[in-house]
Design a protein around this motif. Structure first.
Motif, short mmCIF file in Angstrom:
data_model
loop_
_atom_site.label_atom_id
_atom_site.label_comp_id
_atom_site.label_asym_id
_atom_site.label_seq_id
_atom_site.Cartn_x
_atom_site.Cartn_y
_atom_site.Cartn_z
N LEU A 82 0.85 -1.20 0.00
CA LEU A 82 0.00 0.00 0.00
C LEU A 82 0.88 1.25 0.00
CD1 LEU A 82 -2.59 -1.00 2.77
CD2 LEU A 82 -2.81 -1.31 0.29
N GLN A 83 0.65 2.15 -0.94
CA GLN A 83 1.34 3.44 -0.98
C GLN A 83 0.35 4.52 -0.58
OE1 GLN A 83 3.59 4.36 -4.54
NE2 GLN A 83 3.14 6.54 -4.37
N LEU A 84 0.61 5.19 0.53
CA LEU A 84 -0.30 6.18 1.07
C LEU A 84 0.22 7.57 0.73
CD1 LEU A 84 -1.09 4.57 4.53
CD2 LEU A 84 -2.34 4.32 2.36
N HIS A 85 -0.52 8.27 -0.12
CA HIS A 85 -0.04 9.51 -0.72
C HIS A 85 -0.81 10.73 -0.23
CE1 HIS A 85 2.50 11.41 -3.68
NE2 HIS A 85 2.80 10.28 -4.25
N GLY A 86 -1.60 10.55 0.84
CA GLY A 86 -2.39 11.66 1.34
C GLY A 86 -1.85 12.19 2.65
N SER A 87 -2.77 12.53 3.56
CA SER A 87 -2.39 13.10 4.85
C SER A 87 -2.60 12.08 5.97
CB SER A 87 -3.20 14.37 5.13
OG SER A 87 -4.59 14.09 5.04
N GLU A 88 -2.39 10.81 5.63
CA GLU A 88 -2.59 9.74 6.61
C GLU A 88 -1.66 9.93 7.82
OE1 GLU A 88 -3.36 8.40 2.44
OE2 GLU A 88 -1.54 9.12 3.44
N THR A 89 -2.22 9.77 9.00
CA THR A 89 -1.44 9.91 10.23
C THR A 89 -0.66 8.64 10.51
OG1 THR A 89 -3.22 9.01 11.58
CG2 THR A 89 -3.22 11.41 11.21
N PRO A 90 0.34 8.70 11.40
CA PRO A 90 1.02 7.47 11.81
C PRO A 90 0.06 6.43 12.35
CG PRO A 90 2.28 9.38 12.52
CD PRO A 90 0.98 9.90 11.97
N GLU A 91 -0.97 6.89 13.07
CA GLU A 91 -1.96 5.96 13.62
C GLU A 91 -2.72 5.25 12.50
OE1 GLU A 91 -0.67 8.85 16.46
OE2 GLU A 91 -1.63 9.17 14.50
N ARG A 92 -3.04 5.99 11.45
CA ARG A 92 -3.75 5.40 10.32
C ARG A 92 -2.86 4.39 9.59
NH1 ARG A 92 -8.06 3.12 8.31
NH2 ARG A 92 -8.56 3.68 6.15
N VAL A 93 -1.61 4.74 9.42
CA VAL A 93 -0.66 3.81 8.79
C VAL A 93 -0.61 2.50 9.58
CG1 VAL A 93 1.76 3.41 8.22
CG2 VAL A 93 0.71 5.64 7.74
N ALA A 94 -0.45 2.62 10.88
CA ALA A 94 -0.38 1.43 11.73
C ALA A 94 -1.67 0.62 11.67
CB ALA A 94 -0.07 1.84 13.17
N ALA A 95 -2.80 1.31 11.66
CA ALA A 95 -4.09 0.62 11.61
C ALA A 95 -4.28 -0.14 10.30
CB ALA A 95 -5.23 1.62 11.81
N LEU A 96 -3.88 0.47 9.18
CA LEU A 96 -4.01 -0.20 7.89
C LEU A 96 -3.10 -1.41 7.79
CD1 LEU A 96 -4.42 2.76 5.38
CD2 LEU A 96 -6.03 0.88 5.76
N LYS A 97 -1.90 -1.28 8.32
CA LYS A 97 -1.00 -2.44 8.34
C LYS A 97 -1.60 -3.59 9.12
CE LYS A 97 3.27 -2.57 9.18
NZ LYS A 97 4.64 -2.42 9.72
#
Length: 212
Positions: A82-97
């Protein structure tokens, strides 16, 4: 040093075949309706993903996606990273993983050195990879503009990372020399018009990277 290449924004079998044949390590599929590179059809995404051999990573580009969008795209079996190119927070990154079991690459938008320092500190503990791209522009990526590469000169990055933003066959060697990038990402630099990839330009870019 071997430099890898990611060819992003592909949407036809012919350009995927050219990228694979030319030695691309990564293929990128865009899921962002405002982009001319957006793949709307899930069936098409599934077919394109199935065309990519196992040794080439398949990247899905998303911009602040919700869970439902991620789920429907991953269900095609066409995305490995997944490449996240928006304003995703660290918490969102961790949640998606955690939710998807997929590795995540967070894009850092670079306007100045402070962006790099701040976002490495924010995301190095949660993302699997980082990408440095130019800040601003009409779209998240694919704007054919570069940032000041010297911002990355000599910088230690604690994760695998990619350099993006305005790269072409003509400037990629200089970009790697200045930044030390282990992987380079190209989209607009291999297009004959916005969103339309050129097989010849894909080959030229990959040939230049292989010569590094």
């Amino acid at each position: 040093m071997t430099v890898d290449a990611k060819i992003c924004g592909l949407s036809t079998p012919e350009t995927i075949d050219a990228a694979v044949a030319g030695g691309a390590r990564w293929i990128g599929f865009v899921t962002f309706p405002k982009s001319p590179r957006h793949i709307e059809s899930l069936d098409r995404l599934r077919a394109l993903g199935a065309r990519v051999p196992a040794h080439v990573g398949r990247v899905g580009l998303f911009v602040d996606p919700d869970d439902a969008l991620i789920d429907e795209r991953l269900a095609t079996g066409a995305i490995d990273l997944l490449q996240l190119h928006g304003s995703e927070t660290p918490e969102r990154v961790a949640a998606l993983k955690a939710r998807t079991g997929k590795p995540v690459m967070k894009v850092i938008k670079v306007a100045g050195p402070e962006d790099v320092e701040r976002d490495i500190a924010l995301y190095a503990g949660v993302a699997d990879r980082l990408m440095f791209d130019v800040a601003g522009g009409a779209l998240p990526g694919g704007n054919a503009k570069a940032f000041d590469w010297t911002i990355l000169t000599g910088r230690s990055v604690p994760l695998p990372w990619m350099l993006a933003g305005g790269l072409t066959a003509d400037n990629v060697a200089e970009a790697v020399r200045v930044t030390g990038a282990p992987t380079v990402d190209v989209s607009s630099g291999i297009e004959v018009s916005r969103g339309v990839k050129s097989i010849e330009l894909i080959r030229a870019f990959l040939d230049r990277v292989k010569a590094l």
